[in-house]
Structure formats: C-alpha cells, structure tokens
Motif scaffolding. Structure first.
Motif, mmCIF file in Angstrom:
data_model
loop_
_atom_site.group_PDB
_atom_site.id
_atom_site.type_symbol
_atom_site.label_atom_id
_atom_site.label_comp_id
_atom_site.label_asym_id
_atom_site.label_seq_id
_atom_site.Cartn_x
_atom_site.Cartn_y
_atom_site.Cartn_z
ATOM 1 N N GLN A 57 38.838 32.332 49.860
ATOM 2 C CA GLN A 57 39.058 32.325 48.419
ATOM 3 C C GLN A 57 37.861 32.928 47.664
ATOM 4 O O GLN A 57 38.043 33.616 46.663
ATOM 5 C CB GLN A 57 39.345 30.906 47.928
ATOM 6 C CG GLN A 57 40.660 30.353 48.418
ATOM 7 C CD GLN A 57 41.838 31.166 47.939
ATOM 8 O OE1 GLN A 57 41.959 31.505 46.768
ATOM 9 N NE2 GLN A 57 42.723 31.502 48.864
ATOM 10 N N VAL A 58 36.654 32.670 48.151
ATOM 11 C CA VAL A 58 35.464 33.256 47.521
ATOM 12 C C VAL A 58 35.523 34.773 47.639
ATOM 13 O O VAL A 58 35.294 35.499 46.673
ATOM 14 C CB VAL A 58 34.166 32.696 48.153
ATOM 15 C CG1 VAL A 58 32.958 33.538 47.771
ATOM 16 C CG2 VAL A 58 33.961 31.257 47.718
ATOM 17 N N ARG A 59 35.847 35.267 48.818
ATOM 18 C CA ARG A 59 35.931 36.724 49.009
ATOM 19 C C ARG A 59 37.031 37.340 48.156
ATOM 20 O O ARG A 59 36.879 38.449 47.650
ATOM 21 C CB ARG A 59 36.191 37.040 50.476
ATOM 22 C CG ARG A 59 34.996 36.791 51.343
ATOM 23 C CD ARG A 59 35.320 37.067 52.784
ATOM 24 N NE ARG A 59 34.136 36.870 53.626
ATOM 25 C CZ ARG A 59 34.169 36.899 54.935
ATOM 26 N NH1 ARG A 59 35.298 37.113 55.578
ATOM 27 N NH2 ARG A 59 33.065 36.711 55.623
ATOM 28 N N LYS A 60 38.127 36.631 48.005
ATOM 29 C CA LYS A 60 39.278 37.161 47.275
ATOM 30 C C LYS A 60 39.073 37.135 45.762
ATOM 31 O O LYS A 60 39.445 38.078 45.067
ATOM 32 C CB LYS A 60 40.512 36.333 47.648
ATOM 33 C CG LYS A 60 41.791 36.822 47.063
ATOM 34 C CD LYS A 60 42.952 35.986 47.591
ATOM 35 C CE LYS A 60 44.273 36.445 47.041
ATOM 36 N NZ LYS A 60 45.383 35.626 47.565
ATOM 37 N N HIS A 61 38.463 36.063 45.241
ATOM 38 C CA HIS A 61 38.406 35.874 43.784
ATOM 39 C C HIS A 61 37.015 36.021 43.169
ATOM 40 O O HIS A 61 36.917 36.173 41.954
ATOM 41 C CB HIS A 61 38.935 34.485 43.416
ATOM 42 C CG HIS A 61 40.377 34.297 43.737
ATOM 43 N ND1 HIS A 61 41.388 34.847 42.993
ATOM 44 C CD2 HIS A 61 40.986 33.627 44.749
ATOM 45 C CE1 HIS A 61 42.552 34.512 43.516
ATOM 46 N NE2 HIS A 61 42.334 33.768 44.595
ATOM 47 N N GLY A 66 35.768 44.480 42.792
ATOM 48 C CA GLY A 66 35.841 44.566 41.339
ATOM 49 C C GLY A 66 35.396 43.300 40.626
ATOM 50 O O GLY A 66 35.458 43.220 39.404
ATOM 51 N N CYS A 67 34.922 42.334 41.360
ATOM 52 C CA CYS A 67 34.561 41.032 40.778
ATOM 53 C C CYS A 67 33.122 41.021 40.266
ATOM 54 O O CYS A 67 32.286 41.798 40.711
ATOM 55 C CB CYS A 67 34.743 39.923 41.815
ATOM 56 S SG CYS A 67 36.454 39.684 42.290
ATOM 57 N N GLU A 68 32.873 40.096 39.358
ATOM 58 C CA GLU A 68 31.566 39.965 38.706
ATOM 59 C C GLU A 68 30.433 39.693 39.703
ATOM 60 O O GLU A 68 29.322 40.192 39.543
ATOM 61 C CB GLU A 68 31.638 38.824 37.692
ATOM 62 C CG GLU A 68 30.346 38.506 37.000
ATOM 63 C CD GLU A 68 30.461 37.311 36.078
ATOM 64 O OE1 GLU A 68 29.418 36.978 35.473
ATOM 65 O OE2 GLU A 68 31.542 36.710 35.954
ATOM 66 N N PHE A 69 30.693 38.925 40.737
ATOM 67 C CA PHE A 69 29.642 38.534 41.662
ATOM 68 C C PHE A 69 29.661 39.326 42.973
ATOM 69 O O PHE A 69 29.107 38.889 43.969
ATOM 70 C CB PHE A 69 29.704 37.031 41.949
ATOM 71 C CG PHE A 69 29.177 36.223 40.800
ATOM 72 C CD1 PHE A 69 27.822 35.988 40.664
ATOM 73 C CD2 PHE A 69 30.040 35.722 39.850
ATOM 74 C CE1 PHE A 69 27.330 35.256 39.610
ATOM 75 C CE2 PHE A 69 29.561 34.986 38.783
ATOM 76 C CZ PHE A 69 28.193 34.752 38.662
ATOM 77 N N HIS A 70 30.281 40.505 42.948
ATOM 78 C CA HIS A 70 30.263 41.364 44.133
ATOM 79 C C HIS A 70 28.807 41.732 44.439
ATOM 80 O O HIS A 70 28.100 42.263 43.602
ATOM 81 C CB HIS A 70 31.082 42.632 43.880
ATOM 82 C CG HIS A 70 31.091 43.575 45.033
ATOM 83 N ND1 HIS A 70 31.690 43.262 46.221
ATOM 84 C CD2 HIS A 70 30.566 44.805 45.183
ATOM 85 C CE1 HIS A 70 31.541 44.268 47.061
ATOM 86 N NE2 HIS A 70 30.859 45.222 46.443
ATOM 87 N N ARG A 71 28.363 41.372 45.620
ATOM 88 C CA ARG A 71 26.987 41.595 46.081
ATOM 89 C C ARG A 71 25.934 40.847 45.252
ATOM 90 O O ARG A 71 24.753 41.170 45.302
ATOM 91 C CB ARG A 71 26.643 43.077 46.138
ATOM 92 C CG ARG A 71 27.515 43.865 47.076
ATOM 93 C CD ARG A 71 26.880 45.200 47.384
ATOM 94 N NE ARG A 71 27.782 46.041 48.129
ATOM 95 C CZ ARG A 71 27.826 46.097 49.454
ATOM 96 N NH1 ARG A 71 27.027 45.355 50.172
ATOM 97 N NH2 ARG A 71 28.676 46.892 50.062
ATOM 98 N N ARG A 72 26.365 39.864 44.462
ATOM 99 C CA ARG A 72 25.413 39.102 43.657
ATOM 100 C C ARG A 72 25.450 37.610 43.948
ATOM 101 O O ARG A 72 24.659 36.859 43.376
ATOM 102 C CB ARG A 72 25.725 39.278 42.173
ATOM 103 C CG ARG A 72 25.271 40.567 41.580
ATOM 104 C CD ARG A 72 25.316 40.524 40.088
ATOM 105 N NE ARG A 72 25.431 39.131 39.613
ATOM 106 C CZ ARG A 72 25.674 38.790 38.383
ATOM 107 N NH1 ARG A 72 25.846 39.683 37.476
ATOM 108 N NH2 ARG A 72 25.767 37.528 38.024
ATOM 109 N N ASN A 91 40.577 32.003 38.403
ATOM 110 C CA ASN A 91 41.992 32.084 38.749
ATOM 111 C C ASN A 91 42.249 31.649 40.193
ATOM 112 O O ASN A 91 43.042 32.256 40.913
ATOM 113 C CB ASN A 91 42.521 33.505 38.505
ATOM 114 C CG ASN A 91 44.027 33.542 38.447
ATOM 115 O OD1 ASN A 91 44.662 32.545 38.140
ATOM 116 N ND2 ASN A 91 44.602 34.685 38.755
ATOM 117 N N ILE A 92 41.558 30.614 40.615
ATOM 118 C CA ILE A 92 41.751 30.026 41.944
ATOM 119 C C ILE A 92 42.668 28.830 41.775
ATOM 120 O O ILE A 92 42.469 28.010 40.875
ATOM 121 C CB ILE A 92 40.404 29.599 42.553
ATOM 122 C CG1 ILE A 92 39.496 30.812 42.733
ATOM 123 C CG2 ILE A 92 40.607 28.872 43.871
ATOM 124 C CD1 ILE A 92 38.084 30.477 43.159
#
Length: 110
Positions: A57-61, A66-72, A91-92
């Motif tokens: 779920q963390v990887r998906k959302h 395109g997510c805010e915390f990609h690589r962060r 949106n989980i």
C-alpha cells in the motif's frame, strides 16, 4: 472516531509484533509446548502478512512515481506520512491503514 479506532488497532498490533521473552527454553524441548509454538508461528505469519500488505500500500499510494513522497520517504519524513495516513489523506482504504501504519512503525522505528 475513526482515528481513535485506527490508533487503537495500530497499538494492539504493536503488542503482537513485540517479541515475547519467556523464561527457560523453547516449548519443544519440554515435551508439551507444541501448541505454544504453533500460536507463535501464527502470530509470525500474521505479522509478515501485515508487513507485506503495508509495504504494498505504501508503494502504491505514497511512494509511486507520481506521488509526493517518491524517493523522499525516510526516517525523517515517516512520522509525517503516518499522521497523514491516520487522517486518511492518501486514499488508502480504511482496512489497509492499519497495515500501512504497522509497516511504517516497523520499517522506520516510529
């Protein structure tokens, strides 16, 4: 009300994840501890299932491209993410939030 229930569920799961320290040897060397070993195995499987579900779920959302915390997502930002998950920001599904919080707590030592 949901946040209280979600927090209570996460706290209960933390208790499941804590290793239990018993005095003495493992149950199998005493000759009657087969049942306690199977209970521990079931708990281990439940913990592993929650960790896999939370990671998914963390990887998906949260950390998708395109997510805010990609690589962060790291030790410093994990608490902020956990608070946002508890508030329902990513949106989980409600039933998956506990697994996400459990994963974040385990992975980033929250």
């Amino acid at each position: 009300m949901r946040m209280i229930a979600l927090t209570a569920a996460a706290v209960a799961l933390v208790g499941l994840a804590s290793p239990s320290f018993a005095s003495g040897s493992s149950g199998s060397s005493r000759g009657g501890g087969g049942f306690s070993g199977s209970v521990q195995t079931q708990q281990d499987r439940q913990i592993q299932r929650l960790l896999r579900q939370g990671r998914s779920q963390v990887r998906k959302h949260i950390t998708c491209k395109g997510c805010e915390f990609h690589r962060r997502l790291n030790k410093d930002t994990a608490r902020e993410v956990a608070e946002n998950v508890a508030k329902g920001q990513y949106n989980i599904a409600e039933e998956d939030r506990t697994a996400v919080l459990f994963y974040l707590r385990d992975r980033y030592r929250l």
